[in-house]
Scaffold this active site. Sequence first.
Site, PDB file in Angstrom:
ATOM      1  N   CYS A   1      -2.092  -2.672   7.701  1.00 45.53           N
ATOM      2  CA  CYS A   1      -1.986  -3.619   6.592  1.00 45.53           C
ATOM      3  C   CYS A   1      -0.712  -4.462   6.631  1.00 45.53           C
ATOM      4  CB  CYS A   1      -2.163  -2.900   5.271  1.00 45.53           C
ATOM      5  SG  CYS A   1      -3.879  -2.329   5.093  1.00 45.53           S
TER       6      CYS A   1
ATOM      7  N   ASP B   1       0.793  -1.247   0.000  1.00 44.55           N
ATOM      8  CA  ASP B   1       0.000   0.000   0.000  1.00 44.55           C
ATOM      9  C   ASP B   1       0.823   1.295   0.000  1.00 44.55           C
ATOM     10  OD1 ASP B   1      -1.935  -1.939   0.248  1.00 44.55           O
ATOM     11  OD2 ASP B   1      -2.832  -1.169   2.086  1.00 44.55           O
TER      12      ASP B   1
ATOM     13  N   LYS C   1      -7.137  -4.989  -2.790  1.00 46.85           N
ATOM     14  CA  LYS C   1      -7.923  -5.468  -1.649  1.00 46.85           C
ATOM     15  C   LYS C   1      -8.790  -4.345  -1.130  1.00 46.85           C
ATOM     16  CE  LYS C   1      -4.131  -4.315   1.400  1.00 46.85           C
ATOM     17  NZ  LYS C   1      -4.842  -3.191   2.042  1.00 46.85           N
TER      18      LYS C   1
HETATM   19  C1  VGL Z   1      -4.722   0.746   5.677  1.00 47.92           C
HETATM   20  C2  VGL Z   1      -6.296   1.685   7.038  1.00 47.92           C
HETATM   21  C3  VGL Z   1      -7.256   1.553   6.057  1.00 47.92           C
HETATM   22  C4  VGL Z   1      -3.299   0.315   5.486  1.00 47.92           C
HETATM   23  C5  VGL Z   1      -5.670   0.592   4.686  1.00 47.92           C
HETATM   24  O1  VGL Z   1      -2.840   0.214   4.332  1.00 47.92           O
HETATM   25  O2  VGL Z   1      -2.622   0.085   6.512  1.00 47.92           O
HETATM   26  N1  VGL Z   1      -5.045   1.273   6.853  1.00 47.92           N
HETATM   27  N2  VGL Z   1      -6.933   1.013   4.886  1.00 47.92           N
END
Ligand code: VGL
Length: 198
Positions: free
Chosen positions: A152, A9, A107
């Site tokens: 994540c 991410d 995701k």
């Molecule tokens: C994430 C919160 C919401 C992450 C993704 O990538 O850690 N955190 N969506």
Amino acid sequence: MTRALIVIDIQNDFCPGGALAVAGGDEIVPGVNDLMTEFDAVILTQDWHPAGHSSFASQHEGAAPLSMIEMPYGPQVLWPDHCIQGSPGANFHPDLTVDRADLIIRKGYNPAIDSYSAFFENDHSTPTGLEGYLKTRGITDLTMVGLATDFCVNFSAVDAARLGFAVTVHTDLCRGIDLGGSLAAALSGMAEAGVTVA
Ligand code: VGL
Ligand code: ZN
């Protein structure tokens, strides 16, 4: 032994100026790019929510961002709207080397369930398919870097260890959100799950 680097991410919304900015999120990009050259396979994950996703505080009357609610699958943090499919915030950081990736796995596309882990949605049972991809390629060892350490990266690392992969998290190439002690809890939880926290 076949080794993969899983880059979690590293997207504009998790970097300074983004909708869910992680402090220093952009600082890790050069180091992550360098590390890619040392692996047999590189896989990127991409948080990829439909507009109006159920994990967004905006969808819950009177709820503040970063508050908690009880979902049918368990407790859930309510986030600011982020990583909306096709939006600039959902794009990878512009300096991230994306050409080296064998696979980009998305995701969080299910409107009713969030997905921190790259392996399972937050119900801990709906698979993303990543386990099958890695195992059918004979990949046994995973190194994880990216954002955010305590969400994540943490959920992905713990799931991977449970699934039998040898997992290392490079914390110097991760940055955390740290909500109410979540960073310390994640570091100890990963170590307990058998993840090498380096
Ligand atoms: C994430 C919160 C919401 C992450 C993704 O990538 O850690 N955190 N969506
Ligand atoms: Zn998200």
